[in-house]
Design a protein around this motif. Structure first.
Motif, PDB file in Angstrom:
ATOM      1  N   THR A  42       5.644  13.027  -0.751  1.00 40.28           N
ATOM      2  CA  THR A  42       6.089  11.799  -0.103  1.00 40.28           C
ATOM      3  C   THR A  42       4.877  11.043   0.428  1.00 40.28           C
ATOM      4  OG1 THR A  42       6.399  12.950   2.010  1.00 40.28           O
ATOM      5  CG2 THR A  42       8.309  12.751   0.566  1.00 40.28           C
ATOM      6  N   ALA A  43       5.024   9.750   0.532  1.00 45.22           N
ATOM      7  CA  ALA A  43       3.963   8.908   1.071  1.00 45.22           C
ATOM      8  C   ALA A  43       4.611   7.743   1.785  1.00 45.22           C
ATOM      9  CB  ALA A  43       3.049   8.401  -0.051  1.00 45.22           C
ATOM     10  N   SER A  44       3.851   7.066   2.607  1.00 44.69           N
ATOM     11  CA  SER A  44       4.336   5.862   3.263  1.00 44.69           C
ATOM     12  C   SER A  44       3.974   4.666   2.400  1.00 44.69           C
ATOM     13  CB  SER A  44       3.711   5.730   4.656  1.00 44.69           C
ATOM     14  OG  SER A  44       4.225   4.611   5.332  1.00 44.69           O
TER      15      SER A  44
ATOM     16  N   VAL B  72       0.839  -1.192   0.000  1.00 44.45           N
ATOM     17  CA  VAL B  72       0.000   0.000   0.000  1.00 44.45           C
ATOM     18  C   VAL B  72       0.875   1.243   0.000  1.00 44.45           C
ATOM     19  CG1 VAL B  72      -0.171   0.164   2.524  1.00 44.45           C
ATOM     20  CG2 VAL B  72      -1.988   1.127   1.100  1.00 44.45           C
ATOM     21  N   SER B  73       0.377   2.302  -0.602  1.00 48.66           N
ATOM     22  CA  SER B  73       1.042   3.591  -0.550  1.00 48.66           C
ATOM     23  C   SER B  73       0.001   4.654  -0.281  1.00 48.66           C
ATOM     24  CB  SER B  73       1.767   3.893  -1.865  1.00 48.66           C
ATOM     25  OG  SER B  73       2.512   5.093  -1.767  1.00 48.66           O
ATOM     26  N   GLY B  74       0.314   5.583   0.621  1.00 42.92           N
ATOM     27  CA  GLY B  74      -0.630   6.645   0.917  1.00 42.92           C
ATOM     28  C   GLY B  74      -0.240   7.439   2.141  1.00 42.92           C
ATOM     29  N   ASP B  75      -1.166   8.287   2.575  1.00 44.51           N
ATOM     30  CA  ASP B  75      -0.967   9.122   3.766  1.00 44.51           C
ATOM     31  C   ASP B  75      -1.913   8.662   4.867  1.00 44.51           C
ATOM     32  OD1 ASP B  75       0.995  11.304   3.141  1.00 44.51           O
ATOM     33  OD2 ASP B  75      -0.390  11.592   1.462  1.00 44.51           O
TER      34      ASP B  75
ATOM     35  N   ALA C 135       1.774  10.715  12.031  1.00 46.96           N
ATOM     36  CA  ALA C 135       1.099  11.033  10.780  1.00 46.96           C
ATOM     37  C   ALA C 135       2.134  11.269   9.695  1.00 46.96           C
ATOM     38  CB  ALA C 135       0.211  12.275  10.932  1.00 46.96           C
ATOM     39  N   THR C 136       1.745  11.039   8.445  1.00 48.21           N
ATOM     40  CA  THR C 136       2.622  11.355   7.325  1.00 48.21           C
ATOM     41  C   THR C 136       2.524  12.843   7.006  1.00 48.21           C
ATOM     42  OG1 THR C 136       0.848  10.749   5.798  1.00 48.21           O
ATOM     43  CG2 THR C 136       2.462   9.038   6.343  1.00 48.21           C
ATOM     44  N   ALA C 137       3.291  13.294   6.028  1.00 48.07           N
ATOM     45  CA  ALA C 137       3.428  14.728   5.771  1.00 48.07           C
ATOM     46  C   ALA C 137       2.249  15.332   5.010  1.00 48.07           C
ATOM     47  CB  ALA C 137       4.714  14.997   4.989  1.00 48.07           C
TER      48      ALA C 137
ATOM     49  N   PHE D  78      -6.684   6.485   6.760  1.00 50.22           N
ATOM     50  CA  PHE D  78      -5.687   6.205   5.723  1.00 50.22           C
ATOM     51  C   PHE D  78      -6.242   6.601   4.367  1.00 50.22           C
ATOM     52  CE2 PHE D  78      -2.515   4.274   3.228  1.00 50.22           C
ATOM     53  CZ  PHE D  78      -1.486   3.806   4.036  1.00 50.22           C
ATOM     54  N   ASP D  79      -5.491   7.457   3.648  1.00 52.25           N
ATOM     55  CA  ASP D  79      -5.793   7.819   2.261  1.00 52.25           C
ATOM     56  C   ASP D  79      -4.944   6.943   1.346  1.00 52.25           C
ATOM     57  OD1 ASP D  79      -7.351   9.759   3.404  1.00 52.25           O
ATOM     58  OD2 ASP D  79      -6.277  11.464   2.539  1.00 52.25           O
ATOM     59  N   ILE D  80      -5.575   6.083   0.573  1.00 54.04           N
ATOM     60  CA  ILE D  80      -4.856   5.119  -0.256  1.00 54.04           C
ATOM     61  C   ILE D  80      -4.607   5.717  -1.633  1.00 54.04           C
ATOM     62  CG2 ILE D  80      -4.908   2.794  -1.240  1.00 54.04           C
ATOM     63  CD1 ILE D  80      -6.946   2.102   0.985  1.00 54.04           C
ATOM     64  N   THR D  81      -3.341   5.965  -1.933  1.00 55.40           N
ATOM     65  CA  THR D  81      -3.009   6.578  -3.224  1.00 55.40           C
ATOM     66  C   THR D  81      -2.551   5.561  -4.261  1.00 55.40           C
ATOM     67  OG1 THR D  81      -0.762   7.047  -2.460  1.00 55.40           O
ATOM     68  CG2 THR D  81      -2.405   8.783  -2.178  1.00 55.40           C
TER      69      THR D  81
END
Length: 326
Positions: A111-113, A87-90, A104-106, A168-171
């Motif tokens: 950038t994303a986790s 998964v990638s997202g914020d 939290a992410t930025a 979680f926002d899934i990008t």
């Protein structure tokens, strides 16, 4: 404190990289969710556009009950995230008892986790994200057993009886194996048989050892082509031709790897060869003689003797472009 907790969340360590440019096209047909909505997750609201830091509200203290729950706040129409996928997202992780942000992410659009959800250090994350779709915002509520465990996390200020809330926002989502069209086998290469999970088994043929670098497609993906300098998520197995020993395998390690494609370094930092020009979703085999690989130098871990010919089977899962210069 935030950094240490972030490393727990993203234990796969594909963390804080540039936003994804493409995915492996995984649809995860028939994916079985590991959590559903319920009384706890339905209490969580998060306002704001996808990809921006949301304003999250819920009544405190929130007790997640005995099971992880997940509610979809924004429904995405993209690919489905497999239960064992990447998964990638914020995200924002909060203590459900106090409402305090744990980490939290930025949310900076750069950038994303990015991490394999099966290796996330918090079990409720995998349960909440499994089978979600790209473009979605989900609210996950986790009881202590699916959070930091019965001892909590004193460094993060989370008590032993505290539930967790994650928005979680899934990008983007990536599968764990290449999904491209199977290509006809080419003569002169080792044979490759795939296990149900996509893990390759490589059979080295008898006869003379190749002396030239050779590359052939096993599957051809329809994604974008890897460019010089791209950060690429791959699965790979490498075998020493002479003794058929495994020189390295992400399948054995339990998680895909992030490598940088390089046209000037055929081995791409001595992890996988010939990435530049490959398309996302492809699987390829490369036979790498010493002159194109390690030469007369053994690998530092001792798994590859000097003057070894190597065989790689590589799955190209996705691309994460280099982060912009600051």
């Amino acid at each position: 404190m935030r950094k240490s907790v972030a490393l727990i969340v993203a234990a796969g360590l594909l963390v804080a990289l540039a936003g994804c440019s493409s995915s492996g096209g995984s649809s995860a047909a028939g994916c079985t969710p590991m959590a559903s909505s319920g009384a706890a997750s339905d209490l969580v609201t998060a306002t704001g556009d996808l990809g921006t830091a949301p304003k999250i509200t819920f009544g405190t203290p929130l007790n997640a009950g005995s099971d992880t729950e997940v509610s979809v706040l924004i429904t995405g129409s993209g690919a489905t995230l497999p239960a064992n996928g990447i998964v990638s997202g914020d995200y924002t992780l909060l203590d459900a008892t106090t409402g305090a942000t744990v980490t939290a992410t930025a949310y900076d659009g750069k950038t994303a986790s990015t991490f394999p959800i099966s290796t996330a250090g918090i079990p409720g994350i995998q349960k909440g994200l499994a089978c979600a779709t790209v473009g979605s915002r989900v609210a996950i509520t986790m009881p202590p057993a699916d959070g930091f465990g019965t001892e909590g996390n004193s460094q993060a200020g989370v008590g032993a009886s505290d539930s967790l809330v994650m928005v979680f926002d899934i990008t983007n989502a990536f599968g764990t194996s290449a999904d491209g069209a199977i290509q006809p086998a080419e003569a002169g290469f080792p044979s490759v048989a795939l296990a149900p999970d996509g893990r390759p088994g490589i059979t080295i043929p008898s006869g003379s050892v190749p002396t030239d670098l050779r590359v052939a497609d096993l599957k051809k993906g329809s994604g974008v082509a890897v460019a010089d300098g791209d950060n690429v998520i791959v699965q790979y197995t490498a075998v020493v031709w002479a003794d058929k020993s495994i020189a390295g395998s992400t399948w054995a390690d339990g998680t895909p790897k992030l490598v940088q494609a390089s046209s000037s370094d055929p081995l791409a930092t001595t992890i996988v060869p010939s990435l530049v020009g490959q398309t996302v979703g492809s699987q390829y085999i490369a036979v790498v003689p010493p002159a194109s690989g390690y030469g007369d130098t053994a690998s530092t871990d001792g798994k590859i003797p000097a003057n070894s010919t190597l065989v790689y089977v590589v799955d190209v899962l996705g691309i994460l472009p280099a982060a912009p210069a600051q």
